[in-house]
Design an enzyme around this catalytic site. Structure first.
Site, PDB file in Angstrom:
ATOM      1  N   TRP A  57       1.022  -1.172   0.127  1.00 33.73           N
ATOM      2  CA  TRP A  57       0.020   0.117   0.080  1.00 33.73           C
ATOM      3  C   TRP A  57       0.980   1.134   0.086  1.00 33.73           C
ATOM      4  O   TRP A  57       0.499   2.306  -0.645  1.00 33.73           O
ATOM      5  CB  TRP A  57      -0.919  -0.112   1.294  1.00 33.73           C
ATOM      6  CG  TRP A  57      -1.840   1.152   1.517  1.00 33.73           C
ATOM      7  CD1 TRP A  57      -3.129   1.461   0.919  1.00 33.73           C
ATOM      8  CD2 TRP A  57      -1.591   2.520   1.873  1.00 33.73           C
ATOM      9  NE1 TRP A  57      -3.634   2.541   1.090  1.00 33.73           N
ATOM     10  CE2 TRP A  57      -2.732   3.386   1.889  1.00 33.73           C
ATOM     11  CE3 TRP A  57      -0.475   3.009   2.633  1.00 33.73           C
ATOM     12  CZ2 TRP A  57      -2.899   4.690   2.260  1.00 33.73           C
ATOM     13  CZ3 TRP A  57      -0.651   4.363   3.063  1.00 33.73           C
ATOM     14  CH2 TRP A  57      -1.546   5.107   2.995  1.00 33.73           C
ATOM     15  N   HIS A  58       2.065   1.189   0.757  1.00 38.25           N
ATOM     16  CA  HIS A  58       2.932   2.408   0.735  1.00 38.25           C
ATOM     17  C   HIS A  58       3.610   2.809  -0.366  1.00 38.25           C
ATOM     18  O   HIS A  58       4.184   3.823  -0.643  1.00 38.25           O
ATOM     19  CB  HIS A  58       3.950   2.286   2.116  1.00 38.25           C
ATOM     20  CG  HIS A  58       3.274   2.382   3.234  1.00 38.25           C
ATOM     21  ND1 HIS A  58       2.495   1.539   4.027  1.00 38.25           N
ATOM     22  CD2 HIS A  58       3.257   3.808   4.068  1.00 38.25           C
ATOM     23  CE1 HIS A  58       2.121   2.100   5.188  1.00 38.25           C
ATOM     24  NE2 HIS A  58       2.482   3.298   5.258  1.00 38.25           N
ATOM     25  N   GLY A  59       3.699   1.644  -1.407  1.00 37.95           N
ATOM     26  CA  GLY A  59       4.418   1.764  -2.575  1.00 37.95           C
ATOM     27  C   GLY A  59       4.615   0.667  -3.405  1.00 37.95           C
ATOM     28  O   GLY A  59       4.608  -0.297  -2.813  1.00 37.95           O
TER      29      GLY A  59
END
Lengths: 465, 390
Positions: free
Chosen positions: A317-319
């Protein structure tokens, strides 16, 4: 448009304040419509082409939620919602990443050149949470599409969170009251958030950017540690500052978003850290992934697998990069270890050692998070522990960094621990408390404006998610 | 009571939020930033394309930041806050040091080796040297230490001065030039001996007029050693005159002149030597000093030769004296104010801006007797601008 930009502070924000409060309080619909138009304008300013994607997401989630209540094939509609939201996320955020990996495996795949719309991770998660809540019966589907649009696109939390649950502001969408107390507290919160961003996160970011750009294989360990600690502070004050600004603006307009941070760096374990850090995201994954997967109700082995899945997804989700997946799995491994045996061992440790344990793992976690490649992860983390053989001349950069940013470091440490709530409790009831709360806010405002006009280094880390 | 405080607080914040944009839009307009030496940003034209490609909104941000009311005061106040209140050793990437402003440099932890680059650059210069000699001329390379390189002793102990890299650049360049047998005037020991504090600006990256004069004399001595018999302007034939104007040095400008440094721009007076001057082919006033409009106007290194010009030609109408071609970065400007007095004609090129011909074409056409390449040690190995001869 970021909150810490001149256009936001001196054009958008005053225009929204003026327009909103000129409209009579009784005309709630008109005020909502005005906020919706401003929110869409806010997004359009930063992402003119991406607005259609967000509008499609809003329309899709609105219709699916209505369908969920109206027609019996509820699982089908839930699947459609997943298809829509995850489809958007996969297309705009992960397709390039997947294609790159297939190319690395030698497959003849075209790598698409797709620009990720700002805040897509946040608005799709809000849309999904709304549909899930309707599916679970926690909330009723909203008949008014403008209110769903306002909920998803409300500008304070639109591009960098916190991820607001529909149930949190369902009532406030239609029947909130804007009060002087809320406006004053909200503005103060906004100004302190602005200060966290401009006066603390940005200077820490300058250190982190400089140190992370060095060749970690030969950089002295103290410099690498300062860089890692600086990034630890940068990401906290950057994101926490943004959340403060979002929550503060929400208060001004009568919305009460839930807290997103609760002094995460005072945690005594990683389990506790993730209860205090980005609370809205942890809660989202807990309620919409971990628990539906069975949580801890299907035996130990399944629980551990669930933790692993949740944290791999949290990383992704963060990258869309492997270092984020590694970062997620790193925390999954620690959380699993704490569940299995480490947690009990930690309880027996002296309290300062528990803090030290947590901080050490958190700092290393942020190195994984910020590293540009797996090679840098290895070089940086190993350098932190092995590059202790250096000359005095080589080590003096560490001294400079500490000297140059001494006030920022001290402020970062003090504001990472609950000094302000403690002071507030101590001073509760004093007649001069109100001016004593206002003056620091005005001072921070003045310094933030000086910094804003004078510096060009002003990135928001969480805008890339 | 609490309510009154809350109203006062909100009023102050809102007053700032509303007043700043109003005053910025309707207040006095500045189009150029003297400190930053650039044109301030303006809005992109508003149309469908600029809106949808985001350029209009991006220009809004930079235009508002650039034209915010009292911008220069904000910038100076921020420098003062950091320098005087927080006492930071480095502000806006400038090391405040002991009254000498030098740039902050990120440390290097491995010994660099630029031998190959030195060999390559010297090889390229040898090509120019061979061309000059084939036309009966002489090529001389003049190396000037840049201010922060010369004044490295002014960095605080805990800061990296860049010496590790600069020393290697100097070594590899000197080695390359020696291997090619190129005439080299190394100003490092000469300016050191003159006392760097006397010959450099404190708040600018150039040497001052005295440093330029020392360089002029070193060049003339070197040419004399090569057999040239040229008139030389001696120190007792001239007088330095300090301009009363405030000095806008490249480094002090980076601090918006909010930190005091003791600099003065000097010119010199000497016996009049009539000449004609052309810049980029156009006749201009016959002077080598471009003075500020009045005593209050800022003065800078651009006083010398009027700053960087693509091509300058000065004819002193003394055909019996040799012809000179100078090419190089801005360090050549101040020394040119002396050099023209020793030659029949002097031409100077700044290859960062001169694009009409290649250096070789120019030399073939002009057929100078002496060609000087003047570069500073931070740029010895750079193959761009004045390191790009083709």
């Amino acid at each position: 448009m970021t909150f810490s930009s001149t256009v936001f502070l001196f054009l958008f924000f005053p225009a929204v304040l003026a327009g909103y409060f000129v409209l009579p309080q009784k005309c709630r619909r008109l005020r909502n419509l005005f906020l919706l138009v401003c929110s869409l304008g806010f997004y359009f300013y930063g992402e003119p082409r991406g607005i259609l994607i967000m509008l499609a997401s809003i329309a899709g989630n609105y219709l699916i939620a209505l369908a969920l209540e109206r027609w019996p094939a509820r699982r089908l509609w839930l699947a459609v919602s997943l298809l829509l939201n995850l489809g958007l996320l996969c297309t705009f955020k992960y397709l390039g990443f997947f294609a790159q990996n297939l190319v690395r495996l030698g497959l003849p795949v075209m790598v698409p050149d797709i620009v990720m719309p700002i805040g897509i991770s946040f608005f799709t998660f809000q849309g999904m949470s709304y549909v899930f809540d309707v599916y679970q019966g926690t909330v009723r589907a909203q008949r008014n599409p403008l209110l769903v649009a306002l909920y998803i696109s409300l500008f304070p939390q639109l591009v960098a969170g916190p991820i607001v649950r529909y149930e949190t502001i369902e009532l406030e969408l239609t029947s909130r009251r804007e009060t002087l107390d809320d406006a004053s507290n909200g503005m103060r919160r906004f100004l302190f958030g602005l200060g966290k961003k401009l006066l603390l996160a940005n200077p820490m970011g300058i250190i982190a950017t400089e140190v992370f750009a060095m060749d970690a294989a030969v950089t002295p360990a103290p410099v690498l540690w300062i860089g890692a600690v600086a990034y630890t502070f940068q990401i906290f004050f950057d994101f926490c500052g943004y959340s403060d600004m979002a929550i503060g603006i929400g208060h001004i307009f009568g919305f009460h978003f839930l807290e997103n941070f609760n002094y995460p760096y005072i945690s005594q374990s990683i389990t506790e850290f993730w209860r205090r850090w980005h609370i809205s995201l942890s809660g989202w994954f807990r309620d919409y992934v971990y628990i539906p997967l069975g949580g801890n109700r299907r035996g130990k082995a399944r629980q551990l697998l669930n933790i692993l899945i949740v944290w791999a997804l949290t990383g992704l989700w963060h990258g869309a990069a492997w270092n984020f997946v590694l970062w997620g799995l790193y925390f999954a491994a620690i959380l699993i270890a704490e569940k299995l045996f480490l947690g009990r061992l930690l309880q027996k440790l002296w309290r300062p050692l528990r803090h030290l344990y947590s901080l050490l793992l958190i700092v290393i976690g942020w190195v994984l998070f910020n590293a540009g490649s797996l090679t840098q992860v290895v070089q940086y983390t190993s350098g932190m522990f092995t590059n202790w053989a250096f000359t005095a001349a080589e080590g003096k950069q560490a001294l400079y960094l500490l000297l140059e940013y001494r006030f920022e470091f001290i402020a970062c440490v003090l504001l990472s621990i609950p000094v302000v709530p403690w002071l507030s409790r101590k001073l509760e009831g004093r007649p001069w408390l109100e001016p004593a709360r206002m003056l620091p806010a005005l001072g921070v405002f003045a310094l933030s404006l000086l910094s804003l006009v004078s510096t060009t280094f002003n990135p928001f880390i969480y805008f890339r998610f | 009571m609490k309510k009154n405080w809350q109203i006062l607080f909100l009023s102050i914040v809102c007053a700032v939020l509303f007043a700043v944009p109003v005053l910025s839009v309707f207040g006095p307009r500045q189009h150029v930033s003297l400190y930053e030496n650039r044109t301030l940003a303006s809005l992109e034209p508003l149309n469908v394309q600029t809106v949808f490609d985001g350029s209009f909104f991006a220009s809004m941000e930079s235009a508002l930041s650039d034209h915010i009311v009292g911008r220069d005061n904000w910038l100076r106040a921020h420098v003062r806050w950091q320098a005087d209140v927080l006492r930071k050793p480095v502000v806006n990437d400038i090391v405040l040091g002991d009254g000498v402003l030098v740039p902050y440099r990120t440390p290097v932890y491995t010994q660099p080796d630029y031998t190959d680059k030195g060999v390559e650059m010297a090889g390229r210069l040898a090509g120019i040297r061979d061309l000059c000699e084939s036309l009966g001329g002489q090529f001389v390379y003049v190396g000037i230490p840049e201010q922060s390189s010369a004044m490295r002793g002014h960095y605080p102990d805990y800061l990296y001065s860049g010496a590790l890299v600069t020393d290697e650049v100097r070594r590899s360049m000197a080695q390359g030039l020696a291997a090619q047998g190129i005439e080299f005037v190394d100003m490092v020991p000469i300016l050191d001996a003159a006392g760097v504090e006397q010959v450099y600006f404190c708040g600018d990256h150039h040497y001052n007029l005295r440093g330029a004069y020392a360089t002029y004399r070193a060049i003339m001595e070197h040419l004399s050693g090569l057999g040239y018999d040229l008139p030389v302007l001696l120190e007792d034939e001239m007088e330095y005159v300090a301009l009363p104007n405030p000095v806008y040095g490249s480094r002090s400008r980076q601090l918006y002149n909010a930190v005091d440094v003791h600099d003065q721009v000097e010119i010199y007076t000497a016996e009049e030597l009539p000449f004609e001057r052309w810049d980029n082919g156009e006749p201009v006033e016959s002077t080598v000093f471009t003075l500020p409009e009045n005593d209050e106007a800022p003065a800078a290194y651009t006083v010398y030769m009027g700053g960087d010009q693509a091509e300058t030609r000065i004819d002193t109408h003394r055909p019996e004296l040799p012809k000179l071609l100078v090419f190089g970065d801005s360090f050549s400007n101040a020394v040119e104010t002396f050099l023209y007095r020793s030659f029949g004609e002097m031409r100077s090129l700044d290859l960062r801006y001169y694009t009409e011909k290649t250096l070789s074409e120019y030399i073939r056409e002009y057929r100078p007797d002496v060609v000087l390449c003047i570069r500073d040690d931070l740029n010895y190995l750079s193959t761009e601008g004045n390191g790009d001869f083709e």
